[in-house]
Design a protein around this motif. Structure first.
Motif, mmCIF file in Angstrom:
data_model
loop_
_atom_site.group_PDB
_atom_site.id
_atom_site.type_symbol
_atom_site.label_atom_id
_atom_site.label_comp_id
_atom_site.label_asym_id
_atom_site.label_seq_id
_atom_site.Cartn_x
_atom_site.Cartn_y
_atom_site.Cartn_z
ATOM 1 N N THR A 4 0.828 -1.100 -0.028
ATOM 2 C CA THR A 4 0.106 0.214 -0.101
ATOM 3 C C THR A 4 0.757 1.229 -0.052
ATOM 4 O O THR A 4 1.864 1.257 0.849
ATOM 5 C CB THR A 4 -0.905 0.143 1.210
ATOM 6 O OG1 THR A 4 -1.535 -1.236 1.278
ATOM 7 C CG2 THR A 4 -1.654 1.128 1.170
ATOM 8 N N CYS A 5 0.621 2.069 -0.798
ATOM 9 C CA CYS A 5 1.370 3.440 -1.008
ATOM 10 C C CYS A 5 1.018 4.330 0.303
ATOM 11 O O CYS A 5 -0.104 4.560 0.876
ATOM 12 C CB CYS A 5 0.889 4.084 -2.098
ATOM 13 S SG CYS A 5 1.562 5.765 -2.151
ATOM 14 N N THR A 6 2.143 4.511 1.025
ATOM 15 C CA THR A 6 1.843 5.265 2.318
ATOM 16 C C THR A 6 1.675 6.638 2.208
ATOM 17 O O THR A 6 0.995 7.469 3.066
ATOM 18 C CB THR A 6 3.385 5.218 3.121
ATOM 19 O OG1 THR A 6 4.310 5.441 2.474
ATOM 20 C CG2 THR A 6 3.546 3.772 3.636
ATOM 21 N N ARG A 7 1.980 7.351 1.110
ATOM 22 C CA ARG A 7 1.650 8.826 0.652
ATOM 23 C C ARG A 7 0.349 8.853 0.697
ATOM 24 O O ARG A 7 -0.258 9.859 1.291
ATOM 25 C CB ARG A 7 2.459 9.103 -0.488
ATOM 26 C CG ARG A 7 2.426 10.717 -0.681
ATOM 27 C CD ARG A 7 3.585 10.791 -1.847
ATOM 28 N NE ARG A 7 3.465 12.098 -2.477
ATOM 29 C CZ ARG A 7 3.354 13.325 -2.080
ATOM 30 N NH1 ARG A 7 3.826 13.498 -0.877
ATOM 31 N NH2 ARG A 7 3.012 14.485 -2.812
ATOM 32 N N CYS A 8 -0.375 8.097 0.039
ATOM 33 C CA CYS A 8 -1.970 8.325 -0.329
ATOM 34 C C CYS A 8 -2.700 7.466 0.577
ATOM 35 O O CYS A 8 -4.045 7.300 0.545
ATOM 36 C CB CYS A 8 -2.459 8.466 -1.589
ATOM 37 S SG CYS A 8 -1.917 6.595 -2.424
ATOM 38 N N GLU A 9 -2.153 6.443 1.330
ATOM 39 C CA GLU A 9 -2.673 5.599 2.156
ATOM 40 C C GLU A 9 -3.523 4.657 1.266
ATOM 41 O O GLU A 9 -4.720 4.193 1.631
ATOM 42 C CB GLU A 9 -3.372 6.271 3.332
ATOM 43 C CG GLU A 9 -2.677 6.768 4.415
ATOM 44 C CD GLU A 9 -3.381 7.746 5.257
ATOM 45 O OE1 GLU A 9 -4.537 7.947 5.216
ATOM 46 O OE2 GLU A 9 -2.769 7.732 6.450
ATOM 47 N N VAL A 51 -4.266 13.868 -7.680
ATOM 48 C CA VAL A 51 -3.777 12.551 -7.890
ATOM 49 C C VAL A 51 -2.382 12.360 -6.997
ATOM 50 O O VAL A 51 -1.645 13.068 -6.875
ATOM 51 C CB VAL A 51 -3.533 12.336 -9.136
ATOM 52 C CG1 VAL A 51 -2.823 10.848 -9.422
ATOM 53 C CG2 VAL A 51 -4.846 12.250 -10.172
ATOM 54 N N CYS A 52 -2.282 11.300 -6.308
ATOM 55 C CA CYS A 52 -1.043 10.965 -5.673
ATOM 56 C C CYS A 52 0.121 10.758 -6.534
ATOM 57 O O CYS A 52 0.019 10.129 -7.725
ATOM 58 C CB CYS A 52 -1.038 9.686 -4.939
ATOM 59 S SG CYS A 52 0.394 9.086 -4.013
ATOM 60 N N ASP A 53 1.078 11.825 -6.389
ATOM 61 C CA ASP A 53 2.201 11.711 -7.264
ATOM 62 C C ASP A 53 3.114 10.378 -7.578
ATOM 63 O O ASP A 53 3.974 10.110 -8.274
ATOM 64 C CB ASP A 53 3.058 13.000 -7.470
ATOM 65 C CG ASP A 53 3.595 13.481 -6.274
ATOM 66 O OD1 ASP A 53 3.467 12.236 -5.121
ATOM 67 O OD2 ASP A 53 3.969 14.272 -5.935
ATOM 68 N N CYS A 54 2.869 9.659 -6.317
ATOM 69 C CA CYS A 54 3.684 8.355 -6.343
ATOM 70 C C CYS A 54 2.757 7.433 -7.437
ATOM 71 O O CYS A 54 3.499 6.182 -7.774
ATOM 72 C CB CYS A 54 3.623 7.696 -5.141
ATOM 73 S SG CYS A 54 4.798 8.541 -4.118
ATOM 74 N N CYS A 55 1.637 7.543 -7.426
ATOM 75 C CA CYS A 55 0.603 6.356 -8.058
ATOM 76 C C CYS A 55 0.031 6.823 -9.590
ATOM 77 O O CYS A 55 -0.056 6.055 -10.082
ATOM 78 C CB CYS A 55 -0.586 6.271 -7.237
ATOM 79 S SG CYS A 55 -0.054 5.744 -5.632
ATOM 80 N N GLY A 56 0.421 8.133 -9.770
ATOM 81 C CA GLY A 56 -0.194 8.455 -11.154
ATOM 82 C C GLY A 56 0.304 9.887 -11.484
ATOM 83 O O GLY A 56 0.786 10.865 -10.633
ATOM 84 N N GLU A 67 -1.284 1.230 -4.999
ATOM 85 C CA GLU A 67 -0.476 0.245 -4.683
ATOM 86 C C GLU A 67 0.999 0.309 -5.330
ATOM 87 O O GLU A 67 0.847 0.812 -6.338
ATOM 88 C CB GLU A 67 -1.215 -1.100 -4.818
ATOM 89 C CG GLU A 67 -2.309 -1.528 -4.051
ATOM 90 C CD GLU A 67 -3.007 -2.759 -4.486
ATOM 91 O OE1 GLU A 67 -2.459 -3.513 -5.281
ATOM 92 O OE2 GLU A 67 -4.047 -3.209 -4.118
ATOM 93 N N HIS A 68 2.042 -0.077 -4.824
ATOM 94 C CA HIS A 68 3.231 -0.163 -5.443
ATOM 95 C C HIS A 68 3.591 -1.761 -5.478
ATOM 96 O O HIS A 68 3.185 -2.793 -4.516
ATOM 97 C CB HIS A 68 4.323 0.515 -4.546
ATOM 98 C CG HIS A 68 3.988 2.095 -4.852
ATOM 99 N ND1 HIS A 68 4.115 2.776 -6.025
ATOM 100 C CD2 HIS A 68 3.618 2.616 -3.679
ATOM 101 C CE1 HIS A 68 3.605 4.033 -5.664
ATOM 102 N NE2 HIS A 68 3.605 4.093 -4.427
ATOM 103 N N TYR A 69 4.199 -2.260 -6.378
ATOM 104 C CA TYR A 69 4.600 -3.728 -6.639
ATOM 105 C C TYR A 69 5.992 -3.576 -6.701
ATOM 106 O O TYR A 69 6.868 -2.996 -7.094
ATOM 107 C CB TYR A 69 4.156 -4.322 -8.092
ATOM 108 C CG TYR A 69 2.697 -4.356 -8.195
ATOM 109 C CD1 TYR A 69 2.105 -5.574 -7.619
ATOM 110 C CD2 TYR A 69 1.755 -3.371 -8.249
ATOM 111 C CE1 TYR A 69 0.631 -5.895 -7.685
ATOM 112 C CE2 TYR A 69 0.516 -3.597 -8.423
ATOM 113 C CZ TYR A 69 -0.204 -4.673 -8.087
ATOM 114 O OH TYR A 69 -1.510 -5.033 -8.076
HETATM 115 ZN ZN ZN Z 1 0.102 6.894 -3.781
#
Ligand code: ZN
Length: 91
Positions: A4-9, A51-56, A67-69
């Motif tokens: 689970t991406c911690t930045r956007c939970e 949008v979470c910049d880790c995710c998109g 989510e991150h793989y």
């Molecule tokens: Zn994220």
């Protein structure tokens, strides 16, 4: 294993709490939660939801939103996190 991406939970969005509950419920009941939130962001101006910049990047998701793989991510200098040295920002 996805993490689970911690930045956007795990939501795929930042500042999701600023969206009124009634609109969150409507998004959850729609067929595509993430698209519904993107539509909300486009329609509303007085907020910091993004949008979470880790995710998109707002146009597309790098993978499953929130989510991150581990085996795909981070993918180094050619990946979506190249601007951050190949590391997604929540790691
Ligand atoms: Zn994220």
């Amino acid at each position: 294993m996805p993490t689970t991406c911690t930045r956007c939970e795990g939501t795929g969005f930042i500042n999701l709490h600023q969206i009124p509950d009634v609109d969150i419920v409507a998004a959850e009941e729609s067929s595509d939660f993430h698209q519904a939130i993107l539509d909300w962001i486009a329609k509303n101006t007085d907020h910091d939801v993004s949008v979470c910049d880790c995710c998109g990047d707002g146009d597309e998701w790098y993978g499953v939103p929130g989510e991150h793989y581990n085996n795909e991510d981070p993918s180094g200098p050619n990946g979506p996190y190249a601007y951050n040295g190949g590391l997604c920002e929540c790691h």
